[in-house]
Structure formats: structure tokens, C-alpha cells
Design a protein around this motif. Sequence first.
Motif, PDB file in Angstrom:
ATOM      1  N   GLY B  32      40.098  22.366  -1.023  1.00  0.00           N
ATOM      2  CA  GLY B  32      40.388  22.068   0.383  1.00  0.00           C
ATOM      3  C   GLY B  32      40.222  23.289   1.263  1.00  0.00           C
ATOM      4  O   GLY B  32      39.642  23.215   2.355  1.00  0.00           O
ATOM      5  N   ILE B  33      40.723  24.427   0.787  1.00  0.00           N
ATOM      6  CA  ILE B  33      40.648  25.644   1.608  1.00  0.00           C
ATOM      7  C   ILE B  33      39.194  26.110   1.711  1.00  0.00           C
ATOM      8  O   ILE B  33      38.739  26.540   2.777  1.00  0.00           O
ATOM      9  CB  ILE B  33      41.546  26.759   1.023  1.00  0.00           C
ATOM     10  N   ALA B  34      38.440  25.997   0.610  1.00  0.00           N
ATOM     11  CA  ALA B  34      37.033  26.441   0.629  1.00  0.00           C
ATOM     12  C   ALA B  34      36.219  25.616   1.629  1.00  0.00           C
ATOM     13  O   ALA B  34      35.361  26.157   2.329  1.00  0.00           O
ATOM     14  CB  ALA B  34      36.426  26.337  -0.757  1.00  0.00           C
ATOM     15  N   ALA B  35      36.504  24.314   1.680  1.00  0.00           N
ATOM     16  CA  ALA B  35      35.785  23.467   2.644  1.00  0.00           C
ATOM     17  C   ALA B  35      36.027  23.970   4.062  1.00  0.00           C
ATOM     18  O   ALA B  35      35.098  24.096   4.868  1.00  0.00           O
ATOM     19  CB  ALA B  35      36.246  22.017   2.512  1.00  0.00           C
ATOM     20  N   ASN B  36      37.293  24.287   4.347  1.00  0.00           N
ATOM     21  CA  ASN B  36      37.625  24.785   5.686  1.00  0.00           C
ATOM     22  C   ASN B  36      37.045  26.165   5.934  1.00  0.00           C
ATOM     23  O   ASN B  36      36.532  26.454   7.024  1.00  0.00           O
ATOM     24  CB  ASN B  36      39.146  24.815   5.862  1.00  0.00           C
ATOM     25  N   ALA B  37      37.153  27.033   4.918  1.00  0.00           N
ATOM     26  CA  ALA B  37      36.659  28.403   5.089  1.00  0.00           C
ATOM     27  C   ALA B  37      35.148  28.404   5.304  1.00  0.00           C
ATOM     28  O   ALA B  37      34.633  29.187   6.101  1.00  0.00           O
ATOM     29  CB  ALA B  37      37.030  29.245   3.869  1.00  0.00           C
ATOM     30  N   THR B  38      34.450  27.503   4.599  1.00  0.00           N
ATOM     31  CA  THR B  38      32.986  27.443   4.743  1.00  0.00           C
ATOM     32  C   THR B  38      32.604  27.046   6.169  1.00  0.00           C
ATOM     33  O   THR B  38      31.816  27.728   6.820  1.00  0.00           O
ATOM     34  CB  THR B  38      32.403  26.405   3.755  1.00  0.00           C
ATOM     35  N   ILE B  39      33.197  25.953   6.617  1.00  0.00           N
ATOM     36  CA  ILE B  39      32.852  25.490   7.972  1.00  0.00           C
ATOM     37  C   ILE B  39      33.313  26.528   8.998  1.00  0.00           C
ATOM     38  O   ILE B  39      32.614  26.814   9.977  1.00  0.00           O
ATOM     39  CB  ILE B  39      33.489  24.118   8.278  1.00  0.00           C
ATOM     40  N   PHE B  40      34.491  27.125   8.736  1.00  0.00           N
ATOM     41  CA  PHE B  40      34.972  28.128   9.695  1.00  0.00           C
ATOM     42  C   PHE B  40      34.033  29.335   9.726  1.00  0.00           C
ATOM     43  O   PHE B  40      33.800  29.913  10.788  1.00  0.00           O
ATOM     44  CB  PHE B  40      36.390  28.576   9.337  1.00  0.00           C
ATOM     45  N   SER B  41      33.475  29.697   8.568  1.00  0.00           N
ATOM     46  CA  SER B  41      32.564  30.851   8.551  1.00  0.00           C
ATOM     47  C   SER B  41      31.342  30.564   9.428  1.00  0.00           C
ATOM     48  O   SER B  41      30.816  31.465  10.081  1.00  0.00           O
ATOM     49  CB  SER B  41      32.145  31.197   7.119  1.00  0.00           C
ATOM     50  N   TRP B  42      30.914  29.300   9.453  1.00  0.00           N
ATOM     51  CA  TRP B  42      29.778  28.942  10.304  1.00  0.00           C
ATOM     52  C   TRP B  42      30.183  28.951  11.773  1.00  0.00           C
ATOM     53  O   TRP B  42      29.422  29.395  12.621  1.00  0.00           O
ATOM     54  CB  TRP B  42      29.255  27.548   9.947  1.00  0.00           C
ATOM     55  N   ILE B  43      31.378  28.411  12.032  1.00  0.00           N
ATOM     56  CA  ILE B  43      31.858  28.416  13.421  1.00  0.00           C
ATOM     57  C   ILE B  43      32.017  29.859  13.889  1.00  0.00           C
ATOM     58  O   ILE B  43      31.674  30.222  15.013  1.00  0.00           O
ATOM     59  CB  ILE B  43      33.183  27.633  13.510  1.00  0.00           C
ATOM     60  N   ASN B  44      32.517  30.679  12.979  1.00  0.00           N
ATOM     61  CA  ASN B  44      32.707  32.094  13.293  1.00  0.00           C
ATOM     62  C   ASN B  44      31.373  32.751  13.633  1.00  0.00           C
ATOM     63  O   ASN B  44      31.280  33.550  14.564  1.00  0.00           O
ATOM     64  CB  ASN B  44      33.348  32.770  12.072  1.00  0.00           C
ATOM     65  N   ALA B  45      30.327  32.381  12.883  1.00  0.00           N
ATOM     66  CA  ALA B  45      29.026  33.024  13.078  1.00  0.00           C
ATOM     67  C   ALA B  45      28.255  32.438  14.254  1.00  0.00           C
ATOM     68  O   ALA B  45      27.279  33.034  14.696  1.00  0.00           O
ATOM     69  CB  ALA B  45      28.194  32.885  11.815  1.00  0.00           C
ATOM     70  N   THR B  46      28.685  31.297  14.759  1.00  0.00           N
ATOM     71  CA  THR B  46      27.921  30.666  15.847  1.00  0.00           C
ATOM     72  C   THR B  46      28.758  30.501  17.115  1.00  0.00           C
ATOM     73  O   THR B  46      28.501  31.157  18.116  1.00  0.00           O
ATOM     74  CB  THR B  46      27.404  29.280  15.397  1.00  0.00           C
ATOM     75  N   ILE B  47      29.808  29.714  17.016  1.00  0.00           N
ATOM     76  CA  ILE B  47      30.575  29.395  18.227  1.00  0.00           C
ATOM     77  C   ILE B  47      31.495  30.556  18.623  1.00  0.00           C
ATOM     78  O   ILE B  47      31.603  30.909  19.797  1.00  0.00           O
ATOM     79  CB  ILE B  47      31.375  28.092  18.011  1.00  0.00           C
ATOM     80  N   LEU B  48      32.176  31.137  17.636  1.00  0.00           N
ATOM     81  CA  LEU B  48      33.100  32.233  17.969  1.00  0.00           C
ATOM     82  C   LEU B  48      32.367  33.546  18.191  1.00  0.00           C
ATOM     83  O   LEU B  48      32.879  34.440  18.855  1.00  0.00           O
ATOM     84  CB  LEU B  48      34.136  32.417  16.843  1.00  0.00           C
ATOM     85  N   ASP B  49      31.186  33.657  17.597  1.00  0.00           N
ATOM     86  CA  ASP B  49      30.415  34.893  17.760  1.00  0.00           C
ATOM     87  C   ASP B  49      28.993  34.488  18.149  1.00  0.00           C
ATOM     88  O   ASP B  49      28.047  34.657  17.386  1.00  0.00           O
ATOM     89  CB  ASP B  49      30.419  35.647  16.412  1.00  0.00           C
ATOM     90  N   PRO B  50      28.864  33.919  19.377  1.00  0.00           N
ATOM     91  CA  PRO B  50      27.584  33.297  19.729  1.00  0.00           C
ATOM     92  C   PRO B  50      26.423  34.279  19.741  1.00  0.00           C
ATOM     93  O   PRO B  50      25.302  33.907  19.427  1.00  0.00           O
ATOM     94  CB  PRO B  50      27.837  32.702  21.114  1.00  0.00           C
ATOM     95  N   ILE B  51      26.693  35.516  20.158  1.00  0.00           N
ATOM     96  CA  ILE B  51      25.614  36.510  20.078  1.00  0.00           C
ATOM     97  C   ILE B  51      26.167  37.714  19.326  1.00  0.00           C
ATOM     98  O   ILE B  51      26.913  38.526  19.869  1.00  0.00           O
ATOM     99  CB  ILE B  51      25.024  36.871  21.461  1.00  0.00           C
ATOM    100  N   PRO B  52      25.809  37.807  18.070  1.00  0.00           N
ATOM    101  CA  PRO B  52      26.386  38.843  17.213  1.00  0.00           C
ATOM    102  C   PRO B  52      26.167  40.236  17.791  1.00  0.00           C
ATOM    103  O   PRO B  52      25.181  40.498  18.467  1.00  0.00           O
ATOM    104  CB  PRO B  52      25.622  38.686  15.895  1.00  0.00           C
ATOM    105  N   GLY B  53      27.123  41.080  17.484  1.00  0.00           N
ATOM    106  CA  GLY B  53      26.994  42.473  17.920  1.00  0.00           C
ATOM    107  C   GLY B  53      27.567  42.722  19.292  1.00  0.00           C
ATOM    108  O   GLY B  53      27.519  43.844  19.799  1.00  0.00           O
ATOM    109  N   ILE B  54      28.126  41.653  19.916  1.00  0.00           N
ATOM    110  CA  ILE B  54      28.698  41.823  21.257  1.00  0.00           C
ATOM    111  C   ILE B  54      30.133  41.355  21.262  1.00  0.00           C
ATOM    112  O   ILE B  54      30.449  40.273  20.757  1.00  0.00           O
ATOM    113  CB  ILE B  54      27.903  41.010  22.292  1.00  0.00           C
ATOM    114  N   ARG B  55      31.002  42.182  21.813  1.00  0.00           N
ATOM    115  CA  ARG B  55      32.405  41.787  21.900  1.00  0.00           C
ATOM    116  C   ARG B  55      32.669  41.101  23.233  1.00  0.00           C
ATOM    117  O   ARG B  55      31.872  41.217  24.154  1.00  0.00           O
ATOM    118  CB  ARG B  55      33.294  43.036  21.804  1.00  0.00           C
TER     119      ARG B  55
END
Lengths: 240, 812
Positions: B32-55
Motif C-alpha cells: 500500500g505504501i509503495a503504491a502511494n510512494a510511487t505515484i507521489f514520486s511522479w507527482i513530486n517530479a511533475t506537479i510539485l516540481d514542475p520545472i526542476p532546478g527551480i525553487r
Amino acid sequence: MAQNGTLIEIEDLTKIFYTDEVETHALSGVHLTISRGEYLAMSGPSGCGKSTLLSILGLLDTPTGGKYLLNGQPVENLSFSDRSRIRNQEIGFIFQSFNLIGDLTVEENVELPLTYRAGMASAERKKRVKEALERVNMAHRMRHYPAQLSGGQQQRVAVARALAGSPSILLADEPTGNLDSKNGEAVMHLLADLHREGSTICMVTHDPRFAKHAQREVHLFDGKVVSEQELVKLTEEAEA
Amino acid sequence: MKNLWLDLRYALRQLRINPGFTALAVGTLALGIAANATIFSWINATILDPIPGIRRTGKMITLQRGERSEHPTPPFSYPDFVDLRANTRSLNGLLGYHDDWMSITGGGKPERIYGALASSDYFEVLGVRPILGRTLLPTRPNERLAVPEAVLGYSLWQSHFAGDPAIVGKTIEINLHPYTIVGVAPKGFHGCKTGLRADIWLPLGDDRQVWGSNRISDRGVSWLNVLGVLKPGVSAAQAANELNLIMQQLVARYPEAHQGANRISTDPLWRSPFGANVYLYGTLPTLLALAAVLLLLACANVANLLLVRSVARRREFAIRMSMGATRWRLVRQLMIENLLVALAGGAAALLCTVWTSRLLAVFLPSTTLPLAMGASVDRRVLVATMLVSVLTALVSGAVPALRASGLSPAAVLKDESLSTTGGLHKSRLSGSLVVAQVALSLLLLVCAGLFVRSLQNAQKVNPGFDPEHVFLVTFDLDPMGYSSAQGTEFERQVMERVNEIPGVESATLADFSPLSFTIHSEDVIPEGYVPRPHESLEVDRGEVGPRYLATLRTPLLAGRDLTWQDTAATQRVAIVNQAFVNRYWSGQNAIGKRFKDGDVWFTVVGVAANGKYRRLIYHPAPLVLMPLLQRYDNEVILHVRTSGDPLDIRPAVERTIHELNPNLPLYNETTLKESMRMGNVFERIAVFFAASFGLLALILAAVGIYGVVAYSTRQRTHEIGIRMALGAARADVFRQVLVQGARLTLAGLAAGVAVSLFITPFLRGLLYGVGAADGLTYAAVAVILSVVALAACFVPARRAASIEPMQALRTE
């Protein structure tokens, strides 16, 4: 009470339990006859085989050897489903620890054996349940759960459950064992009343006071039926 | 503190001596946690960090002009961008850029890279500091001029220049023009388009040098994407209002350059329509919600395990209480055990996520797009996973701990209540948990079913062309120094010669391939059509070679296909599709009608059947196809229809092109069928994960039902003995256990249907050709779940029915 013929006849009945490499002879060549309408008490010291004999009489267990005729029919080698059917129709159990089902009401507990009887209409079941509970003076507690009753009341419900199916015989295994003396006496009086009304009863007890309520007493010792004198002698020898 | 340490040691020992329970609980939670962590890692890489390298991207907005679209073209001209930048008071900075393919030349074969022409303050607005040298800022006074300076991306610096520390000041050749490298961007920075990677940044004024265009001074040509940073205290809506006021003034002052819709709207970066996030910001949160449901299911399973275990440990708890342990102390001890289990599950999930986070990239087919959607386990994913683990411990463990600690020690130690068997409320909590599990499983399975049906429907859709037996290969003539005339001639020769290869049925060129996000759009003015106020006249636009419709096997509804005679020397012609006709010339004969693109009128010579060119789930959009021989494009995709396996033709095609130019690099050699997988990649991601979660949910529900029924049956062994003593046959006992499971399942199904009917309407936007309350999906899921549930009950039912009555009666 008039004797109306033989209900149970067992000949040379044996029961051996096997545990690892040890053979335990629980019953060794028991001969016993129980007539219709008879009230029989089986007594004996702990471990003498009386509960094993009762289980075989109630078709809860099968003998290792010997013959068992119930209503003239051999029942020692019946299939599980045939034994279930006969148990349901011919035998009523009364346990020492009442064995009521906690999730079911008094009414449902008493109705339970009837629900395993194919073809019995619900109205008929309800009628029988009511009659059985009235016979043991527990009709007013139909909607209660077992946990809401005293020990004596629970055992009366257990008796009603045993009666509800109109069995050929009531098998009671230490029915007063979990009751105080007052409630124990009450249950014994109830069994005596049932006997007077025509029921055949076979009761296991180790209490001589309660055994006296029966018409006949059978003594068991080391898996054999013995006379009272033999029992005294064997007991003394064992104690010595 | 010392007590806490004791509890911790005791908890560790408990888990060690019960390896079966520990493994099952840890494994269940890890899933259960891996399913969430996987999707969250994608959200993190796209929605939460839409353009990497910028704060601090939260204050950044992208600007869109005209009708809102999921696939807008760059919305602003350079002069408009300059005016907006000069006049805005609500933004701290405004940057403009245009990105596309370019090539590093000057060596052997050109190396194709994706780069951007950027406004001078591009890096300053983004807050990106170079790790070597400087940015483009000093070019601002000459922003319109071609300043030959370049800032390298970190990965290009590493791959092409081996991380040369003395790179600044050296010269690099881009599309045959020399540029001085003035700086290197930091690692991880890919530009400001979500999900796409740029490797080099040049000044905007280099448009002519790099791409041979002269858009910098033309107010009528929109080619810049624009991104702004809100001033503190200013909302996006306030900024949009101000920008619209400025835009209205520009429209009033330059009406010819602003035909069509001009309203400016803004989007936060996480859902920017420029880049890949526009396709992900709806899907990923939905998947995260499904993963959360799966985790809830896992929690319910573990809660049931804990309940069962707490019954087995009743005597231990009673002894502890009789020796003075408070209820709080027992709860604490149990919660420490739960926390250890959950943290172990979290750690296992993290290990799993290191691998699964990369799955996003696995779904992306071979494409010409410079996709950069790499997710990984970073600090944010780590912290989130650990927090979820702690939350999981609370959710799964709190109720069992409170239950276990709420016993009466005297009663337990006396071990009374032998006179009755079974407890009225004993298994109610476990039963409720199973009902919840079945309900949640049904929800997940229904969602998965709807996604599957949606994808099936999308795949069944006639795309308007035949994708079988078509080989694709891309080339770009710009880096090779071709002029427009030379390039047109080269492309003509390629088409002619490839058409002569044995096994080739038909071959043509196009500046796009269907369903691979490569088609462009453009504003056109259809003759005689009066647009509504602010109506967008943007249509899909392709530049294609002769016999394009025949090669793609797109039905021609009227007129003719494009031919070899449609050249720069003849009348400008075009083909439109049925959607174009329906929208602009409904009920009229389109053949002979004209539309204006820029300053040029095109005469319609053919009407094609509708096709799907962007995504399979989109409705057909108006499309114009113009002759490539009339409008040269340097970067084109060769479409080769073959009689056999399309990949078999690859060597012959390569050989034929290289006979014309042995140095021309060829890219992205694939089949049309493979390439168009991009057209439903986001649906496939949704289906894969929703289906995986559904399957896991089914397994968890089956395990849950099995566990509860098996446990409850074991608890009721004595009762079963009584029933048998009263005449119950084996079939009665078997039926009784099955009915118990069936009742729980039915209750779960009913609850699940109710919950699903409430939840699934939220998926409507992600579904195609299937309703959110699709009866077939619900029925199929209910049947599957019922069968699995009954199968899960089968083993305990059979075990119960095979008990010997005497043995059962002796069981306490």
C-alpha cells in the motif's frame, strides 16, 4: 413406567484411542441395553469411559469394534450424513457446560436442531420451540441471550433444545456439573418430570445423589460395565 | 524514557518471535505504501516540481492568449511580450522563450539537441545561477539582435564536452553558426517547459541564425511562451486582469496583428498547458487517490490481523494489567509494535519505489519529443513516505490497540464464560473491516474497469488512417546548411526515390506524424466565415508531401489528394478535413473555397475524412494540410507504407537517403503504430496503475475475507461441534461458513456500489466512451469480487465441515 421394548442395544463395544504409539482402551467389550422410557444413570470414576460411551451412544463418535443397534438398526458404520440425520431426529443432548450459542437468542438456540431437519415449516418449528420452552418454564425468556441467564436457566434452555426435536432419547452428560446444588436439584427434578412424561434418558454422572434419580444405574470402570459390588472392590484396589 | 526503551525492545522481540505475522503485516503495508510512494514520486517530479532546478515555483504563472486549450501554440509575439514586460506592475519578472530542435554542427555528423531561444532575463526571472560563467543578461540591450552567445545545459556540458571546466569562452557551432559559450546551467535545470528538456539557451535575437526566421520584429507572429513571477501579495487573477488591460491597449493599437481571441489567462506552473503537466495534473492525483484507497485496504487487512493477534494475546495483556499496567501503557506498547511494522513497511516500500518511480519513463514510447519525466526517490518522497508510514501505523493499529487494552483482566484470567460459545459482538469489528475492504476493493476495481473500458473504446476508435505497415524516419536539413529551395528539392528527391524502393507501396513526407504530439496548430481565416467575438480560429495544421492521404489511407471525401504538381510555382492549395468544413462552411461545398494563413490565401482542393492527430480521446479537430513542396519545412518525417513488415524497409530507406546526403542524421526510426502509442500514453498509464491497484485490492480483499472467515471459523469450532451434535451435517456447516462470507461480501458490495456511484463521477474527465456508472463494469466487478470472496471462504468452510464433532466439542 412401562417398558416399551429395546431402544438401544450394544454388544461387545470397544473404543481404542491411538496417540502416537500408545493405544488407550477407553471402552473394552461393553454390553448395554436401554429400553424405551427408561431412565438410566451411568457412573464411575473419572476416566472410566462414561463420556466416551455417551458420545458413541449419541453418534458423535464411532466405536472401534462391536455392535450398536438403535431402534433395531445397526448404526456403528453409518456415514457422517446418516449419523447427523439420526442424531438430529433421535437424540437430544444435554451437556455439562450447556453449550448454548452466545450469538443466538434462547428461541433461536432451541430452534437450532429443527433448522437442520429438512422440510419442517417455520410455523411448526416455532410451535415446537414454544412448547419445549414452556415445558422447562423458560418461555418468558425467549428473546434473551444466554449470557443474560443464570446457569440453571441456561441448562433449562439446553434441556428445551434437546426436547424440541422430540428425540427417542435424551443423553445428558453431567448435566449438573456446572450448577450449584440448588440449580442442580432443579435440573434433576426437571429430568425426572420428563421421564415421567415418557422420555428415555441416559445420564452420565459421578454424583451418587443425582444417580439415585434414575431407574437404573450402570457402573463403568476401566471401560467395562461392572456391578456396584465390583465397582467398590475395584475402586478400593485401585486406591490401595 | 527507560520504559519506552523497554517497550521498544519488547516490541522488537514480539515481531521477531512471530515472523509470519510480521512478514504478512509488513508486506501488506509495504504494498500500500509503495503504491502511494510511487505515484507521489511522479507527482513530486511533475506537479510539485514542475520545472526542476527551480525553487519557489508557486509564484510563477504561464500565460495563455485566446481560447483556453490543452495544446496551445506559443501565444505571444516578441513586440507584445516586450510591451507586456515593460508595463506590468503585478509581476516581478516576465520571460519569453521559444524552444525547438537545433543541431550542434562543425564536427562530423550534426548532433541534434533541443534548445531554446530565451529572453535576456530568462535565468534571472527563474532565479537560476550558472555554475560556470554567466547568463544571457548582458544581451538585454541587444535582445533583438543576433548575439552569438550560448548557455549550455549541464547534461550537454557533460555529454558533449566531458564537463570541461574551461568551457566558458570556447566556441560551439549551432546550425552552422558559431556561438561563444558564456555559461553552464546548474545540474537538474532543464528549462521552464514541464516535462521537456532543453540543452542549450541562446538569445532571442538569434531566431534568424538558428531557424532562418525573422519573427523578432513581427507583432503578428506568435511564437513565444511567456512565464511571469507574481509580486508578493498579488494574485494570479489580479495579474491576469492587469495583463489583459495592457493587451487590450495593444489590440486597439495594432488590430491587424491581433485578429481572433486575445484574452490572456494564467495557469500555475503545476498545470501549465505548455509541456507535459497538462496531461498529468488530472491523472496523477486521481491515481494517488486510488493508491490511498489501496493503502486504506492494506490498513484494514493489518487491523484485522492485529485484532486476531490481540485475541491470542489476551492472557498476556490480562497478566500485565493485573500487575499494574495502565491501559495507556498497553496501548503505547501495542502502538510501538504497530509503528515498527509500519516503518518496516515504509522502508520496504521505499526500496520498491526506487525502482517503480522509474516506471513513468517506461511507458513513454520512442518519440521525437525531448521528454524529461524522470522521477526518483528524493528527500521529499522519503519524508512523505515516512509520514505516511506513521499515519498507517495509527490508522491500522489504533482501534485494535484500544480494543485489546479494554479487556477485563479478572474475566480473562478466570477464563470463564465456557457455558456459551461465540460472542455477540466478538467478530463484529472484524466483519466491519471486511465489509470496508470489499467496498474499497469494489471501488478500485470499478475505477480500473472504467479506465480499461475507456482505453478499449479509445483503441477501437477509427483514427481516420491505417496505422499498419508504415515506417517512420525523421531528418532535419537545417544543420546541413540547406536553403529553402535546396531543401525542397532534397525532400522531393527523397520522396521520389523512396517510392521506387521495392516493397514500398507509397511514401511521403510530413512535418508531423499522427498521435505523437508533433502536429502544429495555426490561426487561419476561412473565407466567408464570420467569427464570434473572441472566437479562436486556431486549427491543426500539417505540411505534407504528395499523396499524403493515399499513403496514410485517409479517405478522401471530395476533390483530390496533394500531388507532385503542387509546388511553389503553382497556386497555393490545401486539403481540409470534414471537421473544418462542418465548423466553418457547414452545408457548403468546400472545394474551391479559400482560407488565409498569415498573408497567404490557400484554395481548398480536397476534403479528407476526420482523423485523430493529437489524442485518441479528443474529438476530431479542424485540420488543414498544406503541400510541403509549397511551404518548405526543414524538419520532416518520412512516412513509408510497405507491403510487409515496415521495419524491414529500414535499411533500404536509410541507404536511399544517404545516397542523396551521406552525412544527414536520421532520427527516431520506428513504425507509425509504435509512434502513435504516444497518443494514448497517459490513458495507458492510468489503466496500468488503476488495474494494478485493482488487482492488489482484489488480493487484499480475498486475504482479508479468508483471514476473518478462517479466524472466525476457528473461534467457533466449539459452536460447530454443538451444531453437529444437534444434527448439522457437513453440508450445513459448509453452507454456514460460506453464508457468513457471502453476507460480508454482499454488505461490502452494497457499500462499495454506493461509494463508487458517489466517487466515479469525478473520473468523467478521464473517461472516453464509457459512463461513470457503466452497468457492465459494475456487474463484472461485482461478479469477480463475489467469486473471489466465495473462493476465499471455500478453504475455511471445507476445514470447518471436516471437523469431527467430538474434537470440535472438546475445543475451547
